[in-house]
Design a protein around this motif. Structure first.
Motif, PDB file in Angstrom:
ATOM      1  N   MET A  19       0.564  -0.770  -0.081  1.00 61.20           N
ATOM      2  CA  MET A  19      -0.041   0.480   0.065  1.00 61.20           C
ATOM      3  C   MET A  19       0.861   1.134   0.016  1.00 61.20           C
ATOM      4  O   MET A  19       2.137   1.488   0.296  1.00 61.20           O
ATOM      5  N   THR A  20       0.291   2.222  -0.201  1.00 60.73           N
ATOM      6  CA  THR A  20       1.107   4.167  -0.325  1.00 60.73           C
ATOM      7  C   THR A  20       0.070   4.761   0.622  1.00 60.73           C
ATOM      8  O   THR A  20      -1.087   4.365   0.116  1.00 60.73           O
ATOM      9  N   VAL A  21       0.576   5.741   1.781  1.00 64.91           N
ATOM     10  CA  VAL A  21      -0.102   6.782   1.586  1.00 64.91           C
ATOM     11  C   VAL A  21       0.313   7.701   0.966  1.00 64.91           C
ATOM     12  O   VAL A  21       1.480   7.882   1.018  1.00 64.91           O
ATOM     13  N   ASP A  22      -0.770   8.850   1.308  1.00 66.60           N
ATOM     14  CA  ASP A  22      -0.539  10.297   0.612  1.00 66.60           C
ATOM     15  C   ASP A  22      -1.070  11.457   1.290  1.00 66.60           C
ATOM     16  O   ASP A  22      -1.990  11.447   1.654  1.00 66.60           O
ATOM     17  N   VAL A  23       0.338  11.760   1.689  1.00 68.81           N
ATOM     18  CA  VAL A  23       0.147  12.415   2.390  1.00 68.81           C
ATOM     19  C   VAL A  23      -0.477  13.904   2.355  1.00 68.81           C
ATOM     20  O   VAL A  23      -0.376  14.853   3.114  1.00 68.81           O
ATOM     21  N   ASN A  24       0.208  14.758   1.289  1.00 68.96           N
ATOM     22  CA  ASN A  24      -1.264  16.061   1.605  1.00 68.96           C
ATOM     23  C   ASN A  24      -2.130  15.963  -0.342  1.00 68.96           C
ATOM     24  O   ASN A  24      -1.208  16.437  -1.302  1.00 68.96           O
ATOM     25  N   VAL A  25      -2.542  15.430  -0.430  1.00 66.81           N
ATOM     26  CA  VAL A  25      -4.439  15.807  -1.077  1.00 66.81           C
ATOM     27  C   VAL A  25      -4.795  17.534  -0.941  1.00 66.81           C
ATOM     28  O   VAL A  25      -5.043  17.073  -0.125  1.00 66.81           O
ATOM     29  N   THR A  26      -4.505  17.915  -2.103  1.00 65.69           N
ATOM     30  CA  THR A  26      -4.729  19.082  -1.599  1.00 65.69           C
ATOM     31  C   THR A  26      -6.460  19.615  -1.165  1.00 65.69           C
ATOM     32  O   THR A  26      -6.883  19.780  -0.428  1.00 65.69           O
ATOM     33  N   LYS A  27      -6.547  18.962  -2.075  1.00 66.73           N
ATOM     34  CA  LYS A  27      -8.365  18.613  -2.016  1.00 66.73           C
ATOM     35  C   LYS A  27      -9.136  17.827  -2.662  1.00 66.73           C
ATOM     36  O   LYS A  27      -8.632  16.700  -3.471  1.00 66.73           O
ATOM     37  N   ILE A  28      -9.922  17.480  -1.596  1.00 69.36           N
ATOM     38  CA  ILE A  28     -10.772  15.969  -1.407  1.00 69.36           C
ATOM     39  C   ILE A  28     -11.870  17.021  -2.938  1.00 69.36           C
ATOM     40  O   ILE A  28     -12.838  17.578  -1.929  1.00 69.36           O
ATOM     41  N   ASP A  29     -12.628  16.104  -4.178  1.00 63.96           N
ATOM     42  CA  ASP A  29     -13.336  16.754  -5.191  1.00 63.96           C
ATOM     43  C   ASP A  29     -13.961  15.846  -5.378  1.00 63.96           C
ATOM     44  O   ASP A  29     -13.758  14.300  -4.833  1.00 63.96           O
ATOM     45  N   GLU A  30     -15.383  15.627  -6.389  1.00 65.07           N
ATOM     46  CA  GLU A  30     -16.753  15.072  -6.276  1.00 65.07           C
ATOM     47  C   GLU A  30     -15.947  13.920  -6.812  1.00 65.07           C
ATOM     48  O   GLU A  30     -16.036  12.283  -7.132  1.00 65.07           O
ATOM     49  N   ALA A  31     -14.745  14.540  -8.098  1.00 67.45           N
ATOM     50  CA  ALA A  31     -13.896  13.346  -9.014  1.00 67.45           C
ATOM     51  C   ALA A  31     -13.414  12.440  -8.641  1.00 67.45           C
ATOM     52  O   ALA A  31     -13.746  11.134  -9.145  1.00 67.45           O
ATOM     53  N   MET A  32     -12.615  12.708  -7.290  1.00 65.18           N
ATOM     54  CA  MET A  32     -12.315  11.871  -6.736  1.00 65.18           C
ATOM     55  C   MET A  32     -12.982  10.700  -5.746  1.00 65.18           C
ATOM     56  O   MET A  32     -12.427   9.194  -6.189  1.00 65.18           O
ATOM     57  N   LEU A  33     -14.379  10.949  -5.736  1.00 64.04           N
ATOM     58  CA  LEU A  33     -14.611  10.536  -4.224  1.00 64.04           C
ATOM     59  C   LEU A  33     -15.214   9.689  -5.281  1.00 64.04           C
ATOM     60  O   LEU A  33     -15.398   8.412  -4.767  1.00 64.04           O
ATOM     61  N   ILE A  73      -9.057   4.587  -8.055  1.00 59.06           N
ATOM     62  CA  ILE A  73      -8.041   4.623  -7.478  1.00 59.06           C
ATOM     63  C   ILE A  73      -7.029   3.911  -7.121  1.00 59.06           C
ATOM     64  O   ILE A  73      -6.166   3.677  -7.091  1.00 59.06           O
ATOM     65  N   MET A  74      -7.941   3.710  -6.074  1.00 67.52           N
ATOM     66  CA  MET A  74      -7.178   2.376  -4.504  1.00 67.52           C
ATOM     67  C   MET A  74      -6.566   1.353  -5.149  1.00 67.52           C
ATOM     68  O   MET A  74      -5.774   0.764  -5.260  1.00 67.52           O
ATOM     69  N   GLU A  75      -7.674   0.635  -6.459  1.00 70.84           N
ATOM     70  CA  GLU A  75      -7.050  -0.623  -6.598  1.00 70.84           C
ATOM     71  C   GLU A  75      -6.162   0.085  -8.164  1.00 70.84           C
ATOM     72  O   GLU A  75      -5.015  -1.530  -7.788  1.00 70.84           O
ATOM     73  N   ASP A  76      -6.085   1.138  -8.819  1.00 74.12           N
ATOM     74  CA  ASP A  76      -5.245   0.933  -9.813  1.00 74.12           C
ATOM     75  C   ASP A  76      -3.613   1.403  -9.285  1.00 74.12           C
ATOM     76  O   ASP A  76      -2.358   1.133  -9.447  1.00 74.12           O
ATOM     77  N   THR A  77      -3.452   1.889  -7.697  1.00 71.36           N
ATOM     78  CA  THR A  77      -2.529   2.832  -7.441  1.00 71.36           C
ATOM     79  C   THR A  77      -2.354   2.484  -5.878  1.00 71.36           C
ATOM     80  O   THR A  77      -0.859   2.659  -5.523  1.00 71.36           O
ATOM     81  N   ASN A 121      -4.199  18.966  -8.173  1.00 75.41           N
ATOM     82  CA  ASN A 121      -2.879  20.000  -8.950  1.00 75.41           C
ATOM     83  C   ASN A 121      -2.274  18.585 -10.142  1.00 75.41           C
ATOM     84  O   ASN A 121      -1.941  18.976 -11.293  1.00 75.41           O
ATOM     85  N   HIS A 122      -2.458  17.725  -9.412  1.00 76.67           N
ATOM     86  CA  HIS A 122      -1.457  16.182  -9.714  1.00 76.67           C
ATOM     87  C   HIS A 122      -2.235  15.258  -9.966  1.00 76.67           C
ATOM     88  O   HIS A 122      -2.930  15.366  -8.808  1.00 76.67           O
ATOM     89  N   GLY A 123      -2.535  14.455 -11.123  1.00 72.94           N
ATOM     90  CA  GLY A 123      -2.966  12.355 -10.904  1.00 72.94           C
ATOM     91  C   GLY A 123      -2.058  11.627  -9.410  1.00 72.94           C
ATOM     92  O   GLY A 123      -0.939  12.283  -9.136  1.00 72.94           O
ATOM     93  N   PHE A 124      -3.244  11.083  -9.279  1.00 70.36           N
ATOM     94  CA  PHE A 124      -2.269  10.569  -8.063  1.00 70.36           C
ATOM     95  C   PHE A 124      -1.305   9.243  -8.360  1.00 70.36           C
ATOM     96  O   PHE A 124      -0.360   9.674  -7.549  1.00 70.36           O
ATOM     97  N   GLU A 125      -1.185   9.909  -9.457  1.00 64.97           N
ATOM     98  CA  GLU A 125       0.025   8.478 -10.593  1.00 64.97           C
ATOM     99  C   GLU A 125       1.188   9.100 -10.451  1.00 64.97           C
ATOM    100  O   GLU A 125       2.258   7.616 -10.158  1.00 64.97           O
ATOM    101  N   THR A 126       1.310  10.308  -9.782  1.00 60.94           N
ATOM    102  CA  THR A 126       2.446  10.839 -10.285  1.00 60.94           C
ATOM    103  C   THR A 126       3.540  10.347  -8.892  1.00 60.94           C
ATOM    104  O   THR A 126       4.699  11.282  -9.132  1.00 60.94           O
ATOM    105  N   ILE A 127       3.226  10.040  -8.002  1.00 58.93           N
ATOM    106  CA  ILE A 127       3.443   9.246  -7.084  1.00 58.93           C
ATOM    107  C   ILE A 127       4.095   8.658  -7.193  1.00 58.93           C
ATOM    108  O   ILE A 127       5.679   8.505  -6.573  1.00 58.93           O
TER     109      ILE A 127
END
Length: 198
Positions: free
Chosen positions: A1-15, A21-25, A157-163
């Motif tokens: 697993m991975t932890v993203d410690v800085n999500v600037t905003k939780i938006d509708e698209a993410m939810l 997202i969790m399955e792919d990343t 600002n960036h997609g989760f895959e940028t991690i």
């Protein structure tokens, strides 16, 4: 697993796409940093529904913390009162006075948006992501201990895959496998936030 410690905003698209997202990343925890009472109330409702979402609250609003609040966020020395949770501090807010206070109080936490190692704050991890990885050349990255590193996406600002693009650059500089960097960064975060024993 991975932890993203800085999500600037939780938006509708993410939810809407969070399961995908969790399955792919393999990102299983998302930590965001609301700044106002209204934003905190909104994220509290979201975190009740989505067990992978956690947040910090500004020290000045510490009384609003609930079970899904994993840390305080801090922007200046004047706000600082206590260390009963880890602290998130943006590198842009660090100055000599704040560094001195954090050192004296022996606080622990994460410096988000880090552009350099912060050896003066030995109890703090540095969070590197797509906006800051270019500040670290190979020589500088090799000075960063794996025990000091955590990861951020800075979504939206960036997609989760940028991690993983960030991890690849770290891996190339350190000559370490990507998975070992992810594992160490994840362990660092989970231990700091009290989800795992060191």
């Amino acid at each position: 697993m991975t932890v993203d410690v800085n999500v600037t905003k939780i938006d509708e698209a993410m939810l809407e796409d969070i399961d995908e997202i969790m399955e792919d990343t393999m990102i299983q925890m998302f930590i965001t940093h609301p700044k106002t009472a209204e934003a905190i109330e909104e994220i509290q409702e979201i975190a009740e529904e989505y067990t992978s979402i956690f947040y910090s609250v500004p020290v000045a609003l510490a009384e609003m913390a609930d079970a899904n609040c994993v840390a305080y966020s801090l922007t200046c020395k004047e706000e600082f009162t206590k260390c009963d949770k880890p602290l998130f501090v943006d590198e842009a807010d660090l100055n000599e006075a704040l560094i001195s206070t954090l050192t004296i109080k022996e606080c622990q936490g994460i410096i988000i948006n880090a552009t350099k190692p912060h050896d003066e704050l030995s109890n703090f991890f540095i969070s590197i992501g797509p906006d800051t990885i270019e500040s670290f050349d190979a020589t500088l990255l090799n000075k960063v201990s794996m025990n000091q590193l955590v990861l951020q996406s800075h979504y939206p600002n960036h997609g989760f895959e940028t991690i993983f693009e960030t991890v690849k650059k770290i891996s190339d500089a350190m000559y370490r496998p990507d998975q070992s960097i992810i594992a160490e960064a994840t362990k660092n975060t989970l231990v700091l936030l009290g989800f795992k024993k060191s």
